[in-house]
Design a protein around this motif. Sequence first.
Motif, mmCIF file in Angstrom:
data_model
loop_
_atom_site.group_PDB
_atom_site.id
_atom_site.type_symbol
_atom_site.label_atom_id
_atom_site.label_comp_id
_atom_site.label_asym_id
_atom_site.label_seq_id
_atom_site.Cartn_x
_atom_site.Cartn_y
_atom_site.Cartn_z
ATOM 1 N N HIS A 216 0.827 -1.198 0.000
ATOM 2 C CA HIS A 216 0.000 0.000 0.000
ATOM 3 C C HIS A 216 0.867 1.255 0.000
ATOM 4 O O HIS A 216 0.563 2.230 -0.689
ATOM 5 C CB HIS A 216 -0.911 0.005 1.230
ATOM 6 N N ARG A 217 1.914 1.234 0.793
ATOM 7 C CA ARG A 217 2.792 2.412 0.854
ATOM 8 C C ARG A 217 3.650 2.525 -0.405
ATOM 9 O O ARG A 217 3.968 3.627 -0.853
ATOM 10 C CB ARG A 217 3.683 2.314 2.096
ATOM 11 N N ALA A 218 4.024 1.394 -0.966
ATOM 12 C CA ALA A 218 4.965 1.411 -2.084
ATOM 13 C C ALA A 218 4.319 1.790 -3.409
ATOM 14 O O ALA A 218 4.956 2.436 -4.248
ATOM 15 C CB ALA A 218 5.635 0.044 -2.208
ATOM 16 N N VAL A 219 3.067 1.397 -3.626
ATOM 17 C CA VAL A 219 2.465 1.591 -4.955
ATOM 18 C C VAL A 219 1.339 2.610 -4.966
ATOM 19 O O VAL A 219 0.903 3.028 -6.040
ATOM 20 C CB VAL A 219 1.955 0.243 -5.530
ATOM 21 N N GLY A 220 0.830 3.008 -3.818
ATOM 22 C CA GLY A 220 -0.238 3.991 -3.797
ATOM 23 C C GLY A 220 -1.579 3.418 -4.212
ATOM 24 O O GLY A 220 -1.723 2.218 -4.477
ATOM 25 N N ALA A 221 -2.569 4.317 -4.287
ATOM 26 C CA ALA A 221 -3.948 3.873 -4.539
ATOM 27 C C ALA A 221 -4.111 3.236 -5.912
ATOM 28 O O ALA A 221 -4.685 2.154 -6.042
ATOM 29 C CB ALA A 221 -4.902 5.050 -4.380
ATOM 30 N N ARG A 222 -3.624 3.897 -6.959
ATOM 31 C CA ARG A 222 -3.813 3.351 -8.314
ATOM 32 C C ARG A 222 -2.959 2.105 -8.530
ATOM 33 O O ARG A 222 -3.382 1.164 -9.206
ATOM 34 C CB ARG A 222 -3.503 4.413 -9.366
ATOM 35 N N GLY A 223 -1.772 2.102 -7.959
ATOM 36 C CA GLY A 223 -0.960 0.904 -8.063
ATOM 37 C C GLY A 223 -1.592 -0.265 -7.351
ATOM 38 O O GLY A 223 -1.530 -1.408 -7.827
ATOM 39 N N ALA A 224 -2.242 0.009 -6.204
ATOM 40 C CA ALA A 224 -2.937 -1.054 -5.479
ATOM 41 C C ALA A 224 -4.094 -1.602 -6.291
ATOM 42 O O ALA A 224 -4.393 -2.802 -6.246
ATOM 43 C CB ALA A 224 -3.425 -0.533 -4.134
ATOM 44 N N ALA A 225 -4.760 -0.733 -7.045
ATOM 45 C CA ALA A 225 -5.860 -1.195 -7.896
ATOM 46 C C ALA A 225 -5.354 -2.187 -8.932
ATOM 47 O O ALA A 225 -5.976 -3.234 -9.181
ATOM 48 C CB ALA A 225 -6.531 -0.011 -8.576
ATOM 49 N N VAL A 226 -4.213 -1.869 -9.554
ATOM 50 C CA VAL A 226 -3.612 -2.788 -10.519
ATOM 51 C C VAL A 226 -3.198 -4.080 -9.835
ATOM 52 O O VAL A 226 -3.421 -5.191 -10.345
ATOM 53 C CB VAL A 226 -2.384 -2.121 -11.191
ATOM 54 N N LEU A 227 -2.610 -3.944 -8.653
ATOM 55 C CA LEU A 227 -2.134 -5.109 -7.910
ATOM 56 C C LEU A 227 -3.268 -6.066 -7.592
ATOM 57 O O LEU A 227 -3.189 -7.271 -7.866
ATOM 58 C CB LEU A 227 -1.444 -4.646 -6.629
ATOM 59 N N TYR A 228 -4.349 -5.548 -7.011
ATOM 60 C CA TYR A 228 -5.424 -6.442 -6.573
ATOM 61 C C TYR A 228 -6.188 -7.054 -7.736
ATOM 62 O O TYR A 228 -6.692 -8.171 -7.635
ATOM 63 C CB TYR A 228 -6.365 -5.702 -5.620
ATOM 64 N N ALA A 229 -6.270 -6.327 -8.839
ATOM 65 C CA ALA A 229 -6.919 -6.911 -10.023
ATOM 66 C C ALA A 229 -6.123 -8.115 -10.520
ATOM 67 O O ALA A 229 -6.697 -9.151 -10.896
ATOM 68 C CB ALA A 229 -7.047 -5.863 -11.117
ATOM 69 N N SER A 230 -4.805 -8.007 -10.507
ATOM 70 C CA SER A 230 -3.969 -9.121 -10.961
ATOM 71 C C SER A 230 -3.934 -10.244 -9.931
ATOM 72 O O SER A 230 -3.890 -11.429 -10.289
ATOM 73 C CB SER A 230 -2.546 -8.623 -11.246
ATOM 74 N N LEU A 231 -3.940 -9.890 -8.649
ATOM 75 C CA LEU A 231 -3.930 -10.919 -7.612
ATOM 76 C C LEU A 231 -5.187 -11.785 -7.668
ATOM 77 O O LEU A 231 -5.133 -12.981 -7.363
ATOM 78 C CB LEU A 231 -3.810 -10.268 -6.225
ATOM 79 N N ALA A 232 -6.304 -11.186 -8.050
ATOM 80 C CA ALA A 232 -7.548 -11.960 -8.132
ATOM 81 C C ALA A 232 -7.384 -13.133 -9.089
ATOM 82 O O ALA A 232 -7.862 -14.247 -8.820
ATOM 83 C CB ALA A 232 -8.691 -11.047 -8.588
ATOM 84 N N GLU A 233 -6.701 -12.910 -10.215
ATOM 85 C CA GLU A 233 -6.468 -14.004 -11.168
ATOM 86 C C GLU A 233 -5.556 -15.063 -10.565
ATOM 87 O O GLU A 233 -5.788 -16.273 -10.714
ATOM 88 C CB GLU A 233 -5.853 -13.449 -12.452
ATOM 89 N N ALA A 234 -4.519 -14.629 -9.854
ATOM 90 C CA ALA A 234 -3.605 -15.577 -9.218
ATOM 91 C C ALA A 234 -4.314 -16.395 -8.157
ATOM 92 O O ALA A 234 -4.094 -17.611 -8.020
ATOM 93 C CB ALA A 234 -2.421 -14.826 -8.606
ATOM 94 N N TYR A 235 -5.210 -15.764 -7.404
ATOM 95 C CA TYR A 235 -5.953 -16.483 -6.363
ATOM 96 C C TYR A 235 -6.881 -17.527 -6.980
ATOM 97 O O TYR A 235 -7.069 -18.617 -6.424
ATOM 98 C CB TYR A 235 -6.752 -15.501 -5.516
#
Length: 329
Positions: A216-235
């Motif tokens: 959260h601190r490293a990527v910010g709000a928009r980076g977190a949005a990208v992160l969680y969208a991709s994590l959903a596929e991995a999960y």
Amino acid sequence: MLAPHDGPHGSAQDRAHDGQLGIGELAERAGVTVKTVRFYSDRGLLPETSRTLGGHRRYGPEALDRLRLIRSLRSLGLGVPEIRRVLDEGDEGDAGRALEDAVAGHLRALGSQLTALRWREAALRLVQECPPDERADRLRLVGTVTAPPSTAPLARFWRAWLPPRMPSRSVTAFLEAAVPQPPDDPAPAQVLAFARLNALTTAPCTPSARPQPEAHRAVGARGAAVLYASLAEAYDLAGVHLRRDHAPRPGAALDCFVSAYTAAYGTRDTPGFRRLLAGQLTADPRIDRYWDLVTEVITAPGARPEPTPGSAHDWLLAALTGQAAGTAA
């Protein structure tokens, strides 16, 4: 000379109108009371054709079918406004849409009522079946949960955890994955798990007691949005392995998991990055209790536990940690 008796069927003169029905005759043919016919007439559902000089209502022959339709709609639980819409569209030649909407609405309402009753029944069984010395605590716990239960407290919990100013579409997608939908017909154990989940997410909690992951601190709000969208596929990919009882292992699921972080951080996937990521994720704060309770909520007693984002994350982290340890050796 006495005037003719003017009972519910009207006078003899009233009944002489060709094809017209008095209120009593209409009620008798439809199998209802005169009071019922008068009620529907007064509310405009059953228009009268005319009135006699004596003030008695007269109805055309079509009123009998209309009254039977009203009775059928009332037996389904439709109220006067809904019945009026159905009849008005029928007068225009097409009652299908209004009837379809009314029936669908009542099915939804009835489903909600049935779900509420099942939750109350399961909650009562939960209190009844627990040891006597635990009943007061169980009662207080389940008493905080509505029937049917609301997931709003769980959503508020995660909204406070996510980075501020994260795009609303991304927040919605995250909540759909993180907030479990309560079962319609729960077992007592599922009611207990949801009540504990509700208590967990509504307990007072300061920001320091709910630390954010490093991402959260490293990527910010928009980076977190990208992160969680991709994590959903991995999960989702990890969930396939969990359902087959596969041990954590490298493969497409792990590669997808790592690429979610490389995309968010704007870096390349290298053995060194995987070692750093494994160390970071191992040190990140965890909400294991939340995901344990989610598993209990969504899994029927005796059934194989359903994968959650939490259990999928643990599987992927174990695979990443094992791989990182191997490359380091």
